[in-house]
Scaffold this motif. Sequence first.
Motif, short mmCIF file in Angstrom:
data_model
loop_
_atom_site.label_atom_id
_atom_site.label_comp_id
_atom_site.label_asym_id
_atom_site.label_seq_id
_atom_site.Cartn_x
_atom_site.Cartn_y
_atom_site.Cartn_z
N PRO A 208 -2.50 10.23 3.36
CA PRO A 208 -1.94 8.97 3.85
C PRO A 208 -2.79 8.25 4.90
O PRO A 208 -2.74 7.02 4.98
CB PRO A 208 -0.58 9.40 4.43
CG PRO A 208 -0.19 10.58 3.60
CD PRO A 208 -1.48 11.31 3.34
N VAL B 166 -4.20 -0.55 5.55
CA VAL B 166 -3.17 -1.37 6.16
C VAL B 166 -3.66 -1.97 7.48
O VAL B 166 -3.46 -3.16 7.75
CB VAL B 166 -1.88 -0.54 6.39
CG1 VAL B 166 -0.86 -1.35 7.18
CG2 VAL B 166 -1.29 -0.11 5.05
N SER C 24 -4.74 5.44 3.38
CA SER C 24 -3.94 4.26 3.07
C SER C 24 -3.65 3.46 4.33
O SER C 24 -3.66 2.22 4.33
CB SER C 24 -2.62 4.66 2.39
OG SER C 24 -2.85 5.18 1.10
N LYS C 25 -3.40 4.17 5.43
CA LYS C 25 -3.11 3.50 6.70
C LYS C 25 -4.34 2.75 7.22
O LYS C 25 -4.20 1.72 7.90
CB LYS C 25 -2.61 4.51 7.72
CG LYS C 25 -1.23 5.06 7.37
CD LYS C 25 -0.78 6.16 8.32
CE LYS C 25 0.57 6.74 7.90
NZ LYS C 25 1.00 7.85 8.79
N VAL D 147 1.14 -7.49 4.42
CA VAL D 147 1.00 -6.13 3.90
C VAL D 147 2.21 -5.29 4.25
O VAL D 147 2.75 -5.37 5.35
CB VAL D 147 -0.29 -5.45 4.44
CG1 VAL D 147 -0.34 -5.46 5.95
CG2 VAL D 147 -0.43 -4.03 3.89
N THR D 148 2.66 -4.51 3.29
CA THR D 148 3.75 -3.55 3.47
C THR D 148 3.21 -2.16 3.17
O THR D 148 2.47 -1.96 2.20
CB THR D 148 4.91 -3.86 2.51
OG1 THR D 148 5.40 -5.18 2.77
CG2 THR D 148 6.05 -2.86 2.67
N TYR D 149 3.57 -1.19 4.00
CA TYR D 149 3.16 0.20 3.77
C TYR D 149 4.39 1.03 3.42
O TYR D 149 5.43 0.95 4.08
CB TYR D 149 2.49 0.78 5.02
CG TYR D 149 2.19 2.27 4.91
CD1 TYR D 149 1.08 2.72 4.19
CD2 TYR D 149 3.02 3.22 5.51
CE1 TYR D 149 0.80 4.07 4.08
CE2 TYR D 149 2.74 4.58 5.41
CZ TYR D 149 1.64 5.00 4.69
OH TYR D 149 1.35 6.34 4.58
N SER D 150 4.27 1.85 2.36
CA SER D 150 5.35 2.75 1.98
C SER D 150 4.76 4.11 1.61
O SER D 150 3.60 4.21 1.20
CB SER D 150 6.13 2.21 0.77
OG SER D 150 6.89 1.08 1.13
N GLU D 151 5.57 5.12 1.77
CA GLU D 151 5.11 6.48 1.49
C GLU D 151 6.10 7.18 0.57
O GLU D 151 7.30 7.22 0.85
CB GLU D 151 4.98 7.25 2.80
CG GLU D 151 4.01 8.42 2.75
CD GLU D 151 3.67 8.95 4.13
OE1 GLU D 151 4.16 10.06 4.48
OE2 GLU D 151 2.92 8.27 4.87
N VAL E 242 0.86 -1.18 0.00
CA VAL E 242 0.00 0.00 0.00
C VAL E 242 0.90 1.24 0.00
O VAL E 242 1.71 1.41 0.91
CB VAL E 242 -0.94 0.02 1.22
CG1 VAL E 242 -1.83 1.25 1.20
CG2 VAL E 242 -1.81 -1.25 1.24
#
Length: 501
Positions: A322, A329, A325-326, A339-343, A311
Amino acid sequence: MKEESVGLVETKKHVYQDKIELESGKKFGPIDIVYESYGELNEEKSNAILVCHALTGDAHAAGWHEGDKKPGWWENVIGPGKTLDTEKYFVLCSNVLGGCRGTTGPSSINPETGEPYGLDFPVITVSDMVKVQKILIEHLGIEKLLAVTGGSLGGMQALQWAVSYPDSVRFSIPIATAARSSPQQIAFNEVRRRAVMSDPKWNEGNYYGDEPPRDGLSLARMIGHITFLSDESMRQKFGRRLQDSKEYSFDFSPDFEVESYLHYKGGTFVERFDANSYLYITRAVDYFDLTHEGERTLAEAMEEVESKFLVIAISSDWLYPPYQSKEIVRALKTNDADVTYSEIKSSYGHDAFLLEPGQLKHIVTDFLSQIRVKDIQTDVPVIRADMSIETASEIMIESGYTHLPVSSKTGKLVGIITAWDIAKAVAENLESLKEVMTKEVVTASPEEPINSVTRKMKDHNISALPVTGEADKILGIVTSDTISQLVGRERPVPGIGGPRV
């Protein structure tokens, strides 16, 4: 590897002659589905990545059409050596249902009347768009997509794929998006629609053959484009600089560069997009809500997902901030999903997923490098050790594989048989598989990284590994064709390749 363009490309069309049931309950069809593809589909059809476009995008995601002044909208992401490396992946992009760039939409001809649909076109949803994409994927013979990705509306489609067709997606990469449209997002869409509908030339959607509502659509685009930027990006790009003057005009003509820029964006947009499509697609965005208006929690909506998620949010995005998106997640983690979160750190705002290819490449390629055996293994028929050579030969010919695992009565791996072994048995009039099969078998485990399998194939000069679980139970097979595609042609695997195994 040097990054290159996919070059000249052609748009293709699949005509679905039947009708689909829309989320509204209405039946609709036939449907033209326009798409483009880049790269080659491997023989197992396991390396396909579906790219979903944003609100006003289309199927032309990369490369050039004859006579084009600019390439596809994600040219900096799709191509040899790029984020979605077409030396490894078969990349697809289709125009959404309701669009105006080839796929059936309100400007298409209604076969029942011989006239454009106009407002007779049914209201559609993101779920309907994905249902049409699924038809295309099935037409191409792809049972499971390696990945689905896209930004904004494209991210919504990626999420919908994972929820609607959980067993059809291995990796989901939604970018700069949300699991449901917020009141602010709906409000902006309504203002943009009213800008179109307030133009007298819109004529209740019946403007085909006459002058389209250019002023209304241009204004809608200007409003929308503001939301795609950020305060910082506009300050850096325009500041308070005047356009072609050193003094104020003291009238209402555009004085500032930012004003002229918005007028330019609005003016060019009306040359390529249909006003009614704009209404329908923004409405689909409004209706997008994986919780079904609170009938279930977001975590409950994602209970059945099977894909791994990356995500991606954008730090300066105020249209899809953001925190949204969180939320995705957190819902996935509630279900113990991978799941991986990136910004993306950028001042460009929502448009950064189009303008920050460097960061995107680092994030996405690192994620896709985590592919494991279970993500690419395929099911194969299993030959029993007590079968005859003739029966084994028939199974092998019917399956199309030249390497098949041999099992005991309990399903335990006891060997592997190849087409060459079968040929030898026939030539020497042998009757038992045990006389020709290989009993010492190199295997792979479901959680094993793809690079580990690559090394095994290289070290042992073999082109297929049975995948085994507990007690050596046969789970499937992983082959050199799939591996060599995903590791890329710039890093060939010695000793493997050639015909399908």
